[in-house]
Scaffold this motif. Structure first.
Motif, PDB file in Angstrom:
ATOM      1  N   ASP A 116      26.447   6.290 -23.926  1.00  0.00           N
ATOM      2  CA  ASP A 116      26.141   4.903 -24.295  1.00  0.00           C
ATOM      3  C   ASP A 116      25.525   4.117 -23.142  1.00  0.00           C
ATOM      4  O   ASP A 116      25.194   2.946 -23.299  1.00  0.00           O
ATOM      5  N   GLY A 117      25.426   4.734 -21.958  1.00  0.00           N
ATOM      6  CA  GLY A 117      24.837   4.071 -20.808  1.00  0.00           C
ATOM      7  C   GLY A 117      25.828   3.330 -19.915  1.00  0.00           C
ATOM      8  O   GLY A 117      25.441   2.732 -18.917  1.00  0.00           O
ATOM      9  N   GLU A 118      27.120   3.364 -20.285  1.00  0.00           N
ATOM     10  CA  GLU A 118      28.128   2.709 -19.469  1.00  0.00           C
ATOM     11  C   GLU A 118      28.290   3.464 -18.150  1.00  0.00           C
ATOM     12  O   GLU A 118      28.435   4.682 -18.130  1.00  0.00           O
ATOM     13  N   ILE A 119      28.259   2.733 -17.034  1.00  0.00           N
ATOM     14  CA  ILE A 119      28.491   3.352 -15.727  1.00  0.00           C
ATOM     15  C   ILE A 119      29.986   3.566 -15.571  1.00  0.00           C
ATOM     16  O   ILE A 119      30.760   2.607 -15.598  1.00  0.00           O
ATOM     17  N   VAL A 120      30.379   4.823 -15.403  1.00  0.00           N
ATOM     18  CA  VAL A 120      31.790   5.165 -15.279  1.00  0.00           C
ATOM     19  C   VAL A 120      32.133   5.748 -13.914  1.00  0.00           C
ATOM     20  O   VAL A 120      33.285   5.978 -13.608  1.00  0.00           O
ATOM     21  N   GLY A 121      31.109   5.990 -13.136  1.00  0.00           N
ATOM     22  CA  GLY A 121      31.329   6.564 -11.811  1.00  0.00           C
ATOM     23  C   GLY A 121      30.017   6.766 -11.098  1.00  0.00           C
ATOM     24  O   GLY A 121      29.001   6.129 -11.418  1.00  0.00           O
ATOM     25  N   MET A 122      30.048   7.683 -10.142  1.00  0.00           N
ATOM     26  CA  MET A 122      28.862   7.989  -9.347  1.00  0.00           C
ATOM     27  C   MET A 122      28.848   9.483  -9.052  1.00  0.00           C
ATOM     28  O   MET A 122      29.887  10.130  -9.054  1.00  0.00           O
TER      29      MET A 122
END
Length: 161
Positions: free
Chosen positions: A154-160
């Motif tokens: 969905d494009g949500e940033i959850v980490g790196m």
């Protein structure tokens, strides 16, 4: 040595000029090395992303990050594979916390799991959604490094990574 001040100045300028040329060459060489490392980090990033994608979409489940059925926290398979194939260490973050890595903190003997990246990287990558390419100090060491956002479908940033 000579008693002629102009000859002494000329000799001093030649020495300074030689030193300045060495400094310029050293800086160019160091910059070339840095650029070479950054190119390699792109390959490592692409390989890690491919390995995650093979396992399935990135998603949250019960407060943990998964790639398909693989619980990423504590997993060593992907990060170690990337290092074996590219020569570059690799880390996967949940938010800004290392959950899978082969990095070792300064003075440490084991993987730097549970440690956080620095504020500069957190702001730019995790909160800002941008890629960081450059030199930064984290876990007690200076690194030439690449960090980029890890996103769900969905494009949500959850980490790196």
């Amino acid at each position: 040595m000579t008693d002629d001040p102009s000859e002494e100045r000329a000799a001093a300028q030649e020495v300074l000029s030689t030193g300045a040329r060495f400094d310029v060459l050293e800086k160019l060489y160091t910059e070339e090395q840095r650029q070479s490392v950054l190119r390699g980090t792109r390959a490592a990033d692409a390989l890690a992303r491919a390995q995650l994608q093979i396992r399935g979409p990135i998603r949250w489940q019960d407060g943990e990050l998964y790639a398909g059925d693989l619980r990423i926290a504590g997993d060593t398979e992907i990060v170690d594979f990337v290092k074996e194939e590219t020569g570059f260490g690799y880390t996967i973050f949940r938010e800004n916390v290392r959950i899978a890595t082969n990095a070792i903190a300064e003075g440490g003997s084991g993987r730097a799991l549970g440690t956080q990246t620095n504020d500069e990287v957190t702001e730019k990558v995790y909160r800002g959604g941008e890629t960081f390419l450059g030199v930064t100090r984290t876990i007690g060491k200076d690194w030439v490094i690449r960090y980029s956002p890890l996103r769900t479908e969905d494009g949500e940033i959850v980490g790196m990574i």
